[in-house]
Design a protein around this motif. Structure first.
Motif, PDB file in Angstrom:
ATOM      1  N   LYS A 293       8.844  48.596  29.008  1.00  0.00           N
ATOM      2  CA  LYS A 293       8.302  48.291  27.686  1.00  0.00           C
ATOM      3  C   LYS A 293       9.282  48.656  26.576  1.00  0.00           C
ATOM      4  CE  LYS A 293       4.481  49.635  24.602  1.00  0.00           C
ATOM      5  NZ  LYS A 293       3.242  50.450  24.491  1.00  0.00           N
ATOM      6  N   TYR A 294       9.910  49.824  26.671  1.00  0.00           N
ATOM      7  CA  TYR A 294      10.739  50.318  25.561  1.00  0.00           C
ATOM      8  C   TYR A 294      12.238  50.004  25.720  1.00  0.00           C
ATOM      9  CZ  TYR A 294       6.657  52.743  23.777  1.00  0.00           C
ATOM     10  OH  TYR A 294       5.413  53.027  23.254  1.00  0.00           O
ATOM     11  N   PHE A 295      12.691  49.752  26.959  1.00  0.00           N
ATOM     12  CA  PHE A 295      14.120  49.507  27.138  1.00  0.00           C
ATOM     13  C   PHE A 295      14.426  48.121  27.715  1.00  0.00           C
ATOM     14  CE2 PHE A 295      13.673  54.124  27.198  1.00  0.00           C
ATOM     15  CZ  PHE A 295      14.632  54.489  26.260  1.00  0.00           C
ATOM     16  N   GLY A 296      13.390  47.402  28.118  1.00  0.00           N
ATOM     17  CA  GLY A 296      13.601  46.077  28.709  1.00  0.00           C
ATOM     18  C   GLY A 296      13.827  46.172  30.203  1.00  0.00           C
ATOM     19  N   ILE A 297      13.099  45.354  30.963  1.00  0.00           N
ATOM     20  CA  ILE A 297      13.174  45.444  32.425  1.00  0.00           C
ATOM     21  C   ILE A 297      14.567  45.126  32.942  1.00  0.00           C
ATOM     22  CG2 ILE A 297      12.500  43.039  32.867  1.00  0.00           C
ATOM     23  CD1 ILE A 297      10.820  44.108  35.226  1.00  0.00           C
ATOM     24  N   GLU A 298      15.341  44.356  32.148  1.00  0.00           N
ATOM     25  CA  GLU A 298      16.684  43.984  32.608  1.00  0.00           C
ATOM     26  C   GLU A 298      17.651  45.162  32.611  1.00  0.00           C
ATOM     27  OE1 GLU A 298      16.580  42.990  28.172  1.00  0.00           O
ATOM     28  OE2 GLU A 298      15.227  43.026  29.901  1.00  0.00           O
ATOM     29  N   HIS A 299      17.290  46.271  31.941  1.00  0.00           N
ATOM     30  CA  HIS A 299      18.178  47.432  31.869  1.00  0.00           C
ATOM     31  C   HIS A 299      17.636  48.641  32.635  1.00  0.00           C
ATOM     32  CE1 HIS A 299      20.606  45.318  28.979  1.00  0.00           C
ATOM     33  NE2 HIS A 299      19.579  45.153  28.170  1.00  0.00           N
ATOM     34  N   CYS A 300      16.544  48.439  33.389  1.00  0.00           N
ATOM     35  CA  CYS A 300      15.917  49.555  34.106  1.00  0.00           C
ATOM     36  C   CYS A 300      16.157  49.431  35.607  1.00  0.00           C
ATOM     37  CB  CYS A 300      14.405  49.582  33.838  1.00  0.00           C
ATOM     38  SG  CYS A 300      13.982  49.758  32.093  1.00  0.00           S
ATOM     39  N   TYR A 301      16.538  50.533  36.247  1.00  0.00           N
ATOM     40  CA  TYR A 301      16.821  50.550  37.673  1.00  0.00           C
ATOM     41  C   TYR A 301      16.149  51.764  38.313  1.00  0.00           C
ATOM     42  CZ  TYR A 301      20.617  47.531  36.039  1.00  0.00           C
ATOM     43  OH  TYR A 301      21.342  46.542  35.430  1.00  0.00           O
ATOM     44  N   ARG A 302      15.497  51.524  39.429  1.00  0.00           N
ATOM     45  CA  ARG A 302      14.993  52.650  40.228  1.00  0.00           C
ATOM     46  C   ARG A 302      16.021  52.903  41.320  1.00  0.00           C
ATOM     47  NH1 ARG A 302       9.975  52.939  44.484  1.00  0.00           N
ATOM     48  NH2 ARG A 302       9.920  55.241  44.695  1.00  0.00           N
ATOM     49  N   ILE A 303      16.639  54.086  41.285  1.00  0.00           N
ATOM     50  CA  ILE A 303      17.745  54.355  42.211  1.00  0.00           C
ATOM     51  C   ILE A 303      17.387  55.399  43.257  1.00  0.00           C
ATOM     52  CG2 ILE A 303      19.508  53.673  40.554  1.00  0.00           C
ATOM     53  CD1 ILE A 303      19.963  56.618  39.965  1.00  0.00           C
ATOM     54  N   ILE A 311      20.489  51.665  31.437  1.00  0.00           N
ATOM     55  CA  ILE A 311      21.788  51.341  30.851  1.00  0.00           C
ATOM     56  C   ILE A 311      21.547  50.354  29.719  1.00  0.00           C
ATOM     57  CG2 ILE A 311      24.118  50.482  31.268  1.00  0.00           C
ATOM     58  CD1 ILE A 311      23.668  50.997  34.248  1.00  0.00           C
ATOM     59  N   SER A 312      21.786  50.786  28.482  1.00  0.00           N
ATOM     60  CA  SER A 312      21.536  49.904  27.351  1.00  0.00           C
ATOM     61  C   SER A 312      22.572  50.139  26.267  1.00  0.00           C
ATOM     62  CB  SER A 312      20.125  50.130  26.791  1.00  0.00           C
ATOM     63  OG  SER A 312      20.090  51.301  26.010  1.00  0.00           O
ATOM     64  N   GLY A 313      22.498  49.288  25.243  1.00  0.00           N
ATOM     65  CA  GLY A 313      23.422  49.420  24.130  1.00  0.00           C
ATOM     66  C   GLY A 313      22.823  50.099  22.921  1.00  0.00           C
ATOM     67  N   TYR A 314      21.613  50.656  23.054  1.00  0.00           N
ATOM     68  CA  TYR A 314      20.966  51.325  21.918  1.00  0.00           C
ATOM     69  C   TYR A 314      21.770  52.551  21.485  1.00  0.00           C
ATOM     70  CZ  TYR A 314      16.805  48.503  22.761  1.00  0.00           C
ATOM     71  OH  TYR A 314      15.935  47.458  22.911  1.00  0.00           O
ATOM     72  N   GLY A 315      21.879  52.716  20.167  1.00  0.00           N
ATOM     73  CA  GLY A 315      22.527  53.906  19.622  1.00  0.00           C
ATOM     74  C   GLY A 315      21.648  55.140  19.739  1.00  0.00           C
ATOM     75  N   LYS A 316      22.188  56.283  19.311  1.00  0.00           N
ATOM     76  CA  LYS A 316      21.487  57.565  19.463  1.00  0.00           C
ATOM     77  C   LYS A 316      20.109  57.544  18.823  1.00  0.00           C
ATOM     78  CE  LYS A 316      22.236  62.541  18.626  1.00  0.00           C
ATOM     79  NZ  LYS A 316      21.000  62.819  17.895  1.00  0.00           N
ATOM     80  N   LYS A 317      20.025  57.052  17.589  1.00  0.00           N
ATOM     81  CA  LYS A 317      18.755  57.060  16.862  1.00  0.00           C
ATOM     82  C   LYS A 317      17.719  56.173  17.554  1.00  0.00           C
ATOM     83  CE  LYS A 317      16.819  56.287  12.245  1.00  0.00           C
ATOM     84  NZ  LYS A 317      17.108  55.850  10.862  1.00  0.00           N
ATOM     85  N   SER A 318      18.108  54.954  17.875  1.00  0.00           N
ATOM     86  CA  SER A 318      17.170  54.037  18.525  1.00  0.00           C
ATOM     87  C   SER A 318      16.741  54.558  19.881  1.00  0.00           C
ATOM     88  CB  SER A 318      17.814  52.650  18.685  1.00  0.00           C
ATOM     89  OG  SER A 318      18.096  52.074  17.434  1.00  0.00           O
ATOM     90  N   PHE A 319      17.685  55.090  20.631  1.00  0.00           N
ATOM     91  CA  PHE A 319      17.382  55.580  21.968  1.00  0.00           C
ATOM     92  C   PHE A 319      16.389  56.739  21.906  1.00  0.00           C
ATOM     93  CE2 PHE A 319      17.930  56.536  26.340  1.00  0.00           C
ATOM     94  CZ  PHE A 319      18.594  55.460  26.916  1.00  0.00           C
ATOM     95  N   GLU A 320      16.641  57.690  21.015  1.00  0.00           N
ATOM     96  CA  GLU A 320      15.754  58.857  20.903  1.00  0.00           C
ATOM     97  C   GLU A 320      14.359  58.435  20.456  1.00  0.00           C
ATOM     98  OE1 GLU A 320      17.834  61.512  18.323  1.00  0.00           O
ATOM     99  OE2 GLU A 320      18.977  62.443  19.965  1.00  0.00           O
ATOM    100  N   GLU A 321      14.272  57.437  19.557  1.00  0.00           N
ATOM    101  CA  GLU A 321      12.951  56.944  19.119  1.00  0.00           C
ATOM    102  C   GLU A 321      12.173  56.370  20.298  1.00  0.00           C
ATOM    103  OE1 GLU A 321      13.693  54.131  16.042  1.00  0.00           O
ATOM    104  OE2 GLU A 321      14.020  55.659  14.490  1.00  0.00           O
ATOM    105  N   ARG A 322      12.846  55.631  21.135  1.00  0.00           N
ATOM    106  CA  ARG A 322      12.183  55.013  22.281  1.00  0.00           C
ATOM    107  C   ARG A 322      11.750  56.070  23.303  1.00  0.00           C
ATOM    108  NH1 ARG A 322      14.778  51.037  19.917  1.00  0.00           N
ATOM    109  NH2 ARG A 322      14.122  48.880  20.288  1.00  0.00           N
ATOM    110  N   SER A 324      10.975  59.123  22.654  1.00  0.00           N
ATOM    111  CA  SER A 324       9.836  59.839  22.065  1.00  0.00           C
ATOM    112  C   SER A 324       8.556  59.039  22.205  1.00  0.00           C
ATOM    113  CB  SER A 324      10.114  60.144  20.583  1.00  0.00           C
ATOM    114  OG  SER A 324      11.256  60.975  20.446  1.00  0.00           O
ATOM    115  N   LEU A 325       8.620  57.731  21.945  1.00  0.00           N
ATOM    116  CA  LEU A 325       7.442  56.864  22.085  1.00  0.00           C
ATOM    117  C   LEU A 325       6.982  56.797  23.538  1.00  0.00           C
ATOM    118  CD1 LEU A 325       8.484  53.936  19.694  1.00  0.00           C
ATOM    119  CD2 LEU A 325       6.629  55.593  19.317  1.00  0.00           C
ATOM    120  N   LEU A 326       7.959  56.721  24.450  1.00  0.00           N
ATOM    121  CA  LEU A 326       7.617  56.662  25.872  1.00  0.00           C
ATOM    122  C   LEU A 326       6.904  57.939  26.305  1.00  0.00           C
ATOM    123  CD1 LEU A 326       9.939  55.367  28.684  1.00  0.00           C
ATOM    124  CD2 LEU A 326       8.695  57.502  28.980  1.00  0.00           C
ATOM    125  N   ARG A 327       7.428  59.095  25.899  1.00  0.00           N
ATOM    126  CA  ARG A 327       6.812  60.380  26.283  1.00  0.00           C
ATOM    127  C   ARG A 327       5.421  60.515  25.677  1.00  0.00           C
ATOM    128  NH1 ARG A 327      10.631  64.915  24.518  1.00  0.00           N
ATOM    129  NH2 ARG A 327       9.268  66.226  25.828  1.00  0.00           N
TER     130      ARG A 327
END
Length: 416
Positions: A293-303, A311-322, A324-327
């Protein structure tokens, strides 16, 4: 009442498929309709011509002209009725084959009878038998008639013509020979045409059937390939990408500033072992859903079992916001058996990925950050950036990442 006329139009049809019967009947409808409308205008012309002669030349006996005029008018009206009747059945051949064939037979007999009548009349007046030739040519040369019907009907036509003609006209032996030869060749052409037409329709229907089977096989193959692609590149439990997809996408991340996150579920083994694998599986599904939902299924991997890689191109601010919303959303999900909500720990590292090995370095550093979060109490995240990365690039979102690898693999699977 059942119509029985197999020896004429329908005898060989019992050896043909229903599709061929319908196709040949539809073709005959078109041919007879064309003959009828042409015949209508020809008889209209001769009707007007005979009427004008009767008006302009009163010295000519009216009886001869009236007989010919009435014949033309009657044939004109019959042709118009046939054309309109067949027009109503143009798109209703299925289920009406016998009825239509019977009607075509009746009109063919009327045409032949008309040809005999007019030709005998013209011969008595010193004319010729062209009308009879033309009418038989329309029936045996244009319609698609099975050989039994064609030969039987032509013999009846020829015998009827001479039975009517011989008592009133001095028939020459050479004329009989020529007429017999004409009927032989026109029947020969009719038989060849019938079998060629049937063969063409059989081949056409076979090709159509093969084409439909190929289309169906192609659709099934595409579905199978999509299923194989899903199995190969997506984790069945979490529905996010797996290690195979990561290997395929790896090179697509080159040339970008990336934020790489390693994440796992806190105390997952405890939930899994204490409350069962069903509870553990549900937790994994919920975490994967929120990551997508917050990072896009194309960038999510279960390893791993409870380990996820983002793995995404979001900067520090955007990444931390996402994060926080996820948690926050995760706190709304309760494990009923334990009456608690699952928590996650994350390590995020931002840096430049110029070569394939750079991504591995970013992932390893993110993994170290995750380990530090675990040691300091879990349920948190740590974000760091490459010291060599310009300050302005830390918060810039890179939305130009295009993952072609998995898609190309999907296409290759479909082709193979």
């Amino acid at each position: 009442m059942k119509l029985r006329f197999d020896p004429f139009f329908h005898y060989l049809f019992k050896h043909k498929s229903p599709e061929i019967v319908v196709s040949i009947t539809a073709q005959n409808i078109y041919c007879i309709s064309l003959i009828a409308i042409v015949n209508f205008f020809i008889e209209l012309y001769f009707s007007l011509w005979n009427y004008s002669i009767m008006i302009l030349h009163p010295e000519i006996p009216h009886l001869y002209i009236v007989i010919r005029l009435n014949s033309c008018v009657m044939m004109m009206l019959i042709s118009a009725a046939v054309f309109l009747y067949l027009l109503s059945y143009r798109n209703k051949v299925n289920g009406n084959v016998k009825k239509i064939c019977f009607f075509l037979l009746i009109y063919s007999l009327i045409e032949i009878a008309f040809g005999i009548y007019i030709s005998v009349y013209d011969l008595l007046l010193g004319g010729n038998s062209y009308v009879f030739f033309i009418m038989t040519l329309c029936v045996f040369g244009i319609l698609v008639i099975n050989p039994y019907g064609s030969i039987t009907l032509s013999i009846i036509s020829l015998v009827s013509f001479y039975l009517v003609l011989i008592p009133v006209y001095d028939v020459d032996y050479s004329d009989v020979l020529n007429m017999t030869e004409y009927f032989f060749f026109i029947n020969f052409i009719s038989v060849i045409r019938y079998y060629l037409t049937c063969t063409w329709y059989e081949n056409h229907l076979e090709l159509k059937k093969v084409n439909e089977e190929l289309i169906l096989a192609k659709e099934q193959l595409e579905k199978s390939n999509e299923k194989l692609h899903s199995i190969s590149f997506y984790d069945e439990l979490s529905c996010v990408k797996n290690r195979n997809a990561l290997r395929t996408d790896w090179s697509d991340y080159n040339g970008h500033i990336l934020s790489v996150m390693m994440m796992d579920i806190d105390d997952f083994k405890y939930f899994n072992d204490t409350f069962g694998h069903t509870v553990g599986d549900n937790v994994i599904r919920e975490v994967a859903r929120l990551l997508s939902k917050y990072f896009g299924i194309e960038h999510c991997y279960r390893i791993g079992g409870d380990e996820f890689l983002i793995i995404s191109g979001y900067g520090k601010k955007s990444f931390e916001e996402r994060i926080s919303l996820l948690r926050k959303d995760l706190t709304n999900y309760r494990i009923e058996e334990a009456d608690v909500s699952p928590t996650i720990s994350c390590g995020i590292y931002r840096g430049v990925c110029d070569y394939e090995n750079d991504l591995r370095v970013l992932k390893d550093i993110a993994d170290e950050l995750l380990y530090k979060v675990k040691k300091t109490g879990k349920n948190g995240f740590m974000f760091k950036a490459d010291p060599l990365l310009p300050t302005g690039d830390i918060d810039i979102d890179d939305s130009s990442i295009s993952l072609k690898g998995a898609m190309e693999s999907k296409i290759n699977n479909s082709i193979s």
